[in-house]
Motif scaffolding. Structure first.
Motif, mmCIF file in Angstrom:
data_model
loop_
_atom_site.group_PDB
_atom_site.id
_atom_site.type_symbol
_atom_site.label_atom_id
_atom_site.label_comp_id
_atom_site.label_asym_id
_atom_site.label_seq_id
_atom_site.Cartn_x
_atom_site.Cartn_y
_atom_site.Cartn_z
ATOM 1 N N HIS A 185 0.874 -1.180 0.000
ATOM 2 C CA HIS A 185 0.000 0.000 0.000
ATOM 3 C C HIS A 185 0.909 1.226 0.000
ATOM 4 O O HIS A 185 1.809 1.335 0.836
ATOM 5 N N HIS A 218 -3.846 7.171 -2.075
ATOM 6 C CA HIS A 218 -3.568 5.802 -1.634
ATOM 7 C C HIS A 218 -3.504 4.966 -2.905
ATOM 8 O O HIS A 218 -4.493 4.815 -3.603
ATOM 9 N N HIS A 255 -1.805 1.560 -5.313
ATOM 10 C CA HIS A 255 -1.334 0.180 -5.287
ATOM 11 C C HIS A 255 -0.434 -0.045 -6.489
ATOM 12 O O HIS A 255 -0.892 -0.465 -7.549
ATOM 13 N N LEU A 311 -10.889 -3.447 0.174
ATOM 14 C CA LEU A 311 -9.696 -4.074 0.753
ATOM 15 C C LEU A 311 -10.036 -4.761 2.077
ATOM 16 O O LEU A 311 -9.293 -4.678 3.046
#
Ligand SMILES: [Cu+2]
Length: 255
Positions: free
Chosen positions: A54, A67, A69, A168
């Motif tokens: 993350h 945020h 990935h 998530l």
């Protein structure tokens, strides 16, 4: 609470080879590598919340949170994700990952982005935000020590939103950063982990403990109607009132 996210190395692991666009508005790629103590790139990671890594990026004044990935090239250990910085300033990135067979680490470093800088100013707390027409309100006290419960309530046109979707593996993910050094706290949602098709709302509760009193930037990622949204809050943490334990009482009495 353990303070993490303020260093580029932890437990022998090192965040290296960080490259990113250096000017605001310039489309580019953020790349980095996590290396083990012997310098070799780590290419295998345990998943946490459904992802191998993350990545949080935020300007040091608390704005511009994202945020991400990134994708891992398993042959070289190079992580990459497209990024365009919206504004100039110093950004902190936090790589939150668990190298296979090791403990989880949150490694951080600063990236400087050129351009006109207008730092955000804060006056007091910010507990109410509107994101894509959804009103998100944060209740509860952020405390040191044993901490406290923070509750987020989502509403739309004055009605409770009861269609929060798992993202998530939880109905919300809350990251807290301490103003000043951006020490990183990943706060876990209370309650059972939901099944993928579950819906919830309008509340999500978190247990959080601040390492010190002071101002914190809080970021909530949540999913409604298949889209992940982020609410940004500013909260002042206070010291927990000292609970009079038997030990303390005895100690005071003895004097
Ligand atoms: Cu993530």
């Amino acid at each position: 609470m353990d303070i993490t996210g303020t260093t580029i190395s932890r437990g022998g692991h090192l965040l290296t080879d960080v490259s990113a666009p250096t000017a605001a508005g310039e489309a580019g790629t953020l790349t980095f590598t996590i290396r083990a103590a012997d310098g070799t790139p780590v290419t295998a990671f345990a998943h946490s919340h459904g992802k191998a890594l993350h990545l949080i990026a935020v300007r040091t004044d608390g704005t511009g949170y994202r945020h991400l990935h990134p994708a891992l090239d398993a042959a070289t250990g190079v992580w990459s994700t497209p990024v365009t910085w919206d504004a100039a300033g110093s950004y902190r990135i936090f790589a939150d990952a668990t190298p296979l067979g090791a403990e989880g680490v949150t490694l951080s470093r600063t990236i400087d982005v050129a351009g006109d800088l207008r730092p955000a100013e804060y006056r007091g707390e910010r507990r109410h935000v509107t994101v894509d027409g959804l009103d998100v309100h944060l209740d509860g006290a952020l405390r040191t020590g044993d901490g406290g419960v923070l509750t987020v309530t989502v509403s739309e046109h004055g009605h409770p939103v009861q269609r929060l979707q798992p993202y998530l593996g939880a109905f919300g993910h809350l990251v807290a950063l301490r103003e000043g050094d951006l020490a990183y706290l990943h706060v876990h949602a209370l309650g059972e982990d939901p099944a993928p098709a579950d819906l919830s709302g309008p509340e999500v509760a978190f247990h959080a403990s601040a390492p010190t009193p002071g101002r914190y930037f809080l970021y909530l990622d949540f999913q409604v109607d298949g889209r992940v949204r982020t609410g940004s809050f500013v909260v002042e943490a206070s010291d927990s009132p000292a609970a009079p334990t038997e030990h303390h009482l005895h100690h005071v009495h003895a004097h």
